[in-house]
Design a protein around this motif. Sequence first.
Motif, mmCIF file in Angstrom:
data_model
loop_
_atom_site.group_PDB
_atom_site.id
_atom_site.type_symbol
_atom_site.label_atom_id
_atom_site.label_comp_id
_atom_site.label_asym_id
_atom_site.label_seq_id
_atom_site.Cartn_x
_atom_site.Cartn_y
_atom_site.Cartn_z
ATOM 1 N N GLN A 134 0.843 -1.193 0.000
ATOM 2 C CA GLN A 134 0.000 0.000 0.000
ATOM 3 C C GLN A 134 0.887 1.256 0.000
ATOM 4 N N GLU A 135 0.412 2.322 -0.672
ATOM 5 C CA GLU A 135 1.202 3.565 -0.681
ATOM 6 C C GLU A 135 1.263 4.161 0.730
ATOM 7 N N GLY A 136 2.455 4.660 1.079
ATOM 8 C CA GLY A 136 2.675 5.214 2.414
ATOM 9 C C GLY A 136 1.662 6.288 2.794
ATOM 10 N N GLY A 137 1.316 7.142 1.809
ATOM 11 C CA GLY A 137 0.408 8.257 2.074
ATOM 12 C C GLY A 137 -0.995 7.827 2.453
ATOM 13 N N THR A 138 -1.336 6.553 2.193
ATOM 14 C CA THR A 138 -2.689 6.086 2.532
ATOM 15 C C THR A 138 -2.739 5.466 3.931
ATOM 16 N N LEU A 139 -1.603 5.407 4.616
ATOM 17 C CA LEU A 139 -1.586 4.820 5.967
ATOM 18 C C LEU A 139 -2.143 5.820 6.988
ATOM 19 N N SER A 140 -2.621 5.297 8.102
ATOM 20 C CA SER A 140 -3.059 6.164 9.200
ATOM 21 C C SER A 140 -1.823 6.832 9.824
ATOM 22 N N GLY A 141 -2.075 7.843 10.659
ATOM 23 C CA GLY A 141 -0.962 8.545 11.309
ATOM 24 C C GLY A 141 -0.070 7.602 12.106
ATOM 25 N N GLY A 142 -0.691 6.704 12.857
ATOM 26 C CA GLY A 142 0.077 5.759 13.678
ATOM 27 C C GLY A 142 0.892 4.811 12.809
ATOM 28 N N GLU A 143 0.285 4.356 11.719
ATOM 29 C CA GLU A 143 1.000 3.441 10.810
ATOM 30 C C GLU A 143 2.167 4.163 10.134
ATOM 31 N N LEU A 167 3.235 12.295 18.737
ATOM 32 C CA LEU A 167 2.490 13.475 18.274
ATOM 33 C C LEU A 167 1.230 13.105 17.481
ATOM 34 N N GLY A 168 0.091 13.564 17.971
ATOM 35 C CA GLY A 168 -1.165 13.423 17.247
ATOM 36 C C GLY A 168 -1.742 12.018 17.202
ATOM 37 N N LEU A 169 -1.215 11.104 18.021
ATOM 38 C CA LEU A 169 -1.690 9.721 17.938
ATOM 39 C C LEU A 169 -2.562 9.354 19.143
ATOM 40 N N ALA A 170 -3.468 8.403 18.915
ATOM 41 C CA ALA A 170 -4.357 7.934 19.976
ATOM 42 C C ALA A 170 -3.553 7.178 21.037
ATOM 43 N N GLN A 175 0.997 3.799 23.024
ATOM 44 C CA GLN A 175 1.508 2.748 23.892
ATOM 45 C C GLN A 175 2.225 1.668 23.078
ATOM 46 N N GLN A 176 1.610 1.272 21.965
ATOM 47 C CA GLN A 176 2.229 0.267 21.077
ATOM 48 C C GLN A 176 3.597 0.740 20.594
ATOM 49 N N ILE A 177 3.640 2.001 20.163
ATOM 50 C CA ILE A 177 4.891 2.531 19.614
ATOM 51 C C ILE A 177 5.963 2.597 20.705
#
Length: 238
Positions: A134-143, A167-170, A175-177
Amino acid sequence: MSEPILELEDVHAGYGSIKALKGISLKVYPGEIVTIIGANGAGKSTTLMTICNIVKAEKGRIVYQGQLINKVLSAKLPTMGLCQVPEGRRIFPRLTVKENLRLGAFFRNDTNQIMKDIEYSYDLFPILGERRNQEGGTLSGGEQQMLAIARALMARPRLLLLDEPSLGLAPLIVQQIFDIIKKINKEGTTILLVEQNANLALQTAGRGYVVETGKITLEDDARALLSNPKIREAYLGE
Ligand code: ATP
């Protein structure tokens, strides 16, 4: 104690007439997670960008693995094992996840090992494996944040500089990151972490530096900083 992997001595830097860093000194030892905390605009990001020579140090010394790197081109630093994951991620939006990862190893020519390292990224971040084409730009912020970290790891860094990974993540994604940041560190990568989320940063790091308007005002074990009333009041919202 061993030699620091990174040492900043009285580093000054800025943007034209704006003096963002006014004498930053800090040390990072091999195997550590060290965090720099501070308010908006204190100079955290500028410190990381100056280490990478994206912003020029006007004065002072930046020593990495015993070598003065003030004048080393930013693009060369990953080849020396020094990688930054900048704020805002900056992945290539039109390239696939796999192509983004491949670019993280741009200077390597050990193709078989590169392929293994890409597979390792998918073990570390299973969602990237699922999204590999998948193209990087279509990933969610966290991804995208995960991809930015995984791409930096493709250079096999000894020292990883992380700018505001939360920054800006749920909260769940954050926590995962952070769990993965600890895992990367346990596997041998030294980490210098810039964070506005001081609570999380101090729970993750072993030591911390507090930066205020371009100067280090306090350094201590992360635990001591967490229980320091001044820090609790100024940065932990108490
Ligand atoms: P934040 O978390 O808000 O990014 P920070 O601690 O990382 O804060 P820096 O981004 O390093 O802070 O900013 C330090 C100072 O330099 C601030 O006064 C900021 O306004 C200024 N600054 C940062 N980037 C630029 C730029 N490109 N041009 C001019 N001034 C800048």
